[in-house]
Motif scaffolding. Structure first.
Motif, short mmCIF file in Angstrom:
data_model
loop_
_atom_site.label_atom_id
_atom_site.label_comp_id
_atom_site.label_asym_id
_atom_site.label_seq_id
_atom_site.Cartn_x
_atom_site.Cartn_y
_atom_site.Cartn_z
N ILE A 83 15.65 -14.65 -20.89
CA ILE A 83 14.80 -15.09 -22.02
C ILE A 83 14.05 -13.90 -22.61
O ILE A 83 13.98 -13.72 -23.83
N ARG A 84 13.50 -13.05 -21.74
CA ARG A 84 12.76 -11.87 -22.18
C ARG A 84 13.66 -10.90 -22.95
O ARG A 84 13.28 -10.39 -24.02
N GLU A 85 14.84 -10.65 -22.42
CA GLU A 85 15.75 -9.72 -23.10
C GLU A 85 16.12 -10.25 -24.49
O GLU A 85 16.27 -9.47 -25.44
N THR A 86 16.29 -11.55 -24.61
CA THR A 86 16.64 -12.13 -25.91
C THR A 86 15.48 -11.97 -26.89
O THR A 86 15.69 -11.67 -28.08
N LEU A 87 14.27 -12.14 -26.37
CA LEU A 87 13.09 -11.93 -27.22
C LEU A 87 12.96 -10.47 -27.62
O LEU A 87 12.70 -10.14 -28.79
N GLU A 88 13.17 -9.55 -26.67
CA GLU A 88 13.00 -8.13 -26.96
C GLU A 88 14.06 -7.59 -27.91
O GLU A 88 13.78 -6.81 -28.81
N GLU A 89 15.31 -7.99 -27.69
CA GLU A 89 16.41 -7.38 -28.45
C GLU A 89 16.70 -8.10 -29.76
O GLU A 89 17.24 -7.50 -30.69
N ALA A 90 16.37 -9.39 -29.82
CA ALA A 90 16.72 -10.17 -31.02
C ALA A 90 15.52 -10.93 -31.60
O ALA A 90 15.69 -11.69 -32.55
N CYS A 91 14.32 -10.70 -31.03
CA CYS A 91 13.11 -11.41 -31.50
C CYS A 91 13.39 -12.91 -31.63
O CYS A 91 12.91 -13.56 -32.56
N ALA A 92 14.16 -13.42 -30.69
CA ALA A 92 14.60 -14.83 -30.75
C ALA A 92 14.11 -15.59 -29.53
O ALA A 92 14.17 -15.07 -28.40
N ARG A 93 13.64 -16.80 -29.76
CA ARG A 93 13.22 -17.67 -28.67
C ARG A 93 14.33 -18.68 -28.37
O ARG A 93 14.92 -19.23 -29.29
N VAL A 94 14.59 -18.86 -27.07
CA VAL A 94 15.68 -19.76 -26.69
C VAL A 94 15.17 -20.90 -25.81
O VAL A 94 14.12 -20.81 -25.20
N ARG A 116 23.53 -19.51 -20.66
CA ARG A 116 23.84 -20.09 -21.96
C ARG A 116 22.54 -20.71 -22.45
O ARG A 116 21.82 -21.32 -21.64
N ALA A 117 22.23 -20.55 -23.74
CA ALA A 117 20.96 -21.08 -24.24
C ALA A 117 21.11 -21.44 -25.70
O ALA A 117 22.10 -21.08 -26.35
N ARG A 118 20.14 -22.14 -26.22
CA ARG A 118 20.14 -22.57 -27.61
C ARG A 118 19.00 -21.87 -28.33
O ARG A 118 17.88 -21.75 -27.78
N LEU A 119 19.26 -21.41 -29.53
CA LEU A 119 18.22 -20.81 -30.35
C LEU A 119 17.17 -21.89 -30.64
O LEU A 119 17.49 -22.97 -31.15
N ALA A 120 15.91 -21.61 -30.31
CA ALA A 120 14.87 -22.64 -30.40
C ALA A 120 14.34 -22.79 -31.83
O ALA A 120 13.97 -23.89 -32.25
N THR A 121 14.28 -21.68 -32.55
CA THR A 121 13.87 -21.72 -33.95
C THR A 121 14.88 -20.87 -34.74
O THR A 121 15.67 -20.16 -34.14
N ALA A 122 14.82 -20.92 -36.05
CA ALA A 122 15.80 -20.18 -36.86
C ALA A 122 15.45 -18.70 -36.98
O ALA A 122 16.15 -17.95 -37.65
N ASP A 123 14.35 -18.29 -36.31
CA ASP A 123 13.88 -16.91 -36.47
C ASP A 123 14.60 -15.95 -35.53
O ASP A 123 14.67 -16.20 -34.33
N PHE A 124 15.06 -14.85 -36.08
CA PHE A 124 15.54 -13.74 -35.26
C PHE A 124 15.54 -12.49 -36.13
O PHE A 124 15.57 -12.58 -37.36
N ALA A 125 15.49 -11.34 -35.44
CA ALA A 125 15.41 -10.06 -36.14
C ALA A 125 15.69 -8.95 -35.13
O ALA A 125 15.53 -9.16 -33.93
N PRO A 126 16.10 -7.77 -35.58
CA PRO A 126 16.35 -6.69 -34.63
C PRO A 126 15.08 -6.24 -33.92
O PRO A 126 14.08 -5.96 -34.59
N GLY A 127 15.11 -6.19 -32.61
CA GLY A 127 14.05 -5.55 -31.84
C GLY A 127 14.28 -4.05 -31.83
O GLY A 127 15.24 -3.57 -32.43
N PRO A 128 13.39 -3.30 -31.12
CA PRO A 128 13.50 -1.83 -31.14
C PRO A 128 14.84 -1.30 -30.63
O PRO A 128 15.25 -0.21 -30.99
#
Lengths: 176, 176
Positions: A83-94, A116-128
């Motif tokens: 979950i953390r890696e997805t937040l850090e790399e894709a600014c996405a919550r699952v 395997r996870a589901r995108l929780a909101t439509a928000d995502f963006a490139p992390g550093p």
């Protein structure tokens, strides 16, 4: 490894008493320095029928595409790491995170724990660590520009399972 | 960790540039020494309706019962590690090895990868790290003399799954 991280004396690579494998053993304090495989936790993130991929901004494999994944840290669970890696790399919550696969890569001493996870909101963006983050339909997956063999293996398996309608946690080995 | 295992200089515990967690960083050569969770691979070994347990000959928890399990080594797969530990601790060969559970124990930085397997031959005996090896029916399991919480958790789950007739790989967290 050349020096004991505890006392600073030199180490010798030898089989300790009662062991059957060579280890780095301190010549002064006798401490045995074990080296063990590392866990990489990753996430196949679904958004309806599309999957989220990140284009790497860092080496190795800068510019190529991957699923969000990275080394698990002390003090967290594998699920939290994914979950953390997805937040850090894709600014996405699952959400709805479930174990999907264990991939052994013994020649680089890594074990991938894929979820395997589901995108929780439509928000995502490139992390550093990402140049770009995007959703891909199956026919859009950049198979020739994937960063790692384990990513290709995971995605192939995912589409096979999706066609069969049954997703089961599996174990696979990537041997050199 | 006090000294750099590469160059022998002292290390400082600080957040490296571009990171967000403190690491041991060498004051001289700049090397970052990451510390990550370790994998313990274990095996629930079935012999018809009984399970194989080992009585520990070593600390921690000497004299208590466990399933065969131990730290995964570099250069092997998790499945190979579970098979090797079963051979070392119980002198037992197993077959039909399948992933059964992932247990996160974040406060001790361990992830257990548990497999289910079948005893391949009727032979078993205590290895150097075991005082005794024996087969137990469910009503014989020494619940009050199990070495680790993760062993109790795994065995409870196993008997639940056996009653339902469905064994699925699962993820569970043992939090302090």
């Amino acid at each position: 490894m050349n020096y004991c991280s505890h006392c600073g004396a030199s180490v010798t690579h030898r089989v300790p008493v009662g062991d059957n494998l060579p280890r780095h053993v301190c010549d002064q304090c006798g401490r045995v320095h074990y080296q063990n495989p590392k866990i990489v936790a990753g996430c196949v993130v679904e958004c309806e029928s599309r999957l989220l991929l990140c284009r790497r901004a860092i080496e190795p494999r800068r510019g190529l595409w991957t699923i969000p994944a990275g080394f698990m840290e002390n003090g967290e669970t594998a699920t939290q790491a994914a979950i953390r890696e997805t937040l850090e790399e894709a600014c996405a919550r699952v959400e709805a995170v479930s174990l999907y696969g264990v991939y052994n890569i013994p020649h680089i001493n890594q074990v991938y724990l894929m979820f395997r996870a589901r995108l929780a909101t439509a928000d995502f963006a490139p992390g550093p660590e990402s140049l770009d983050v995007s959703l891909f339909a199956e026919h859009e997956i950049p198979w020739d520009e994937l960063a790692f063999a384990v990513v290709a293996r995971t995605l192939r398996r995912y589409y096979e399972d999706r066609r069969s309608g049954v997703f089961t946690a599996h174990v696979d080995d990537l041997l050199r």
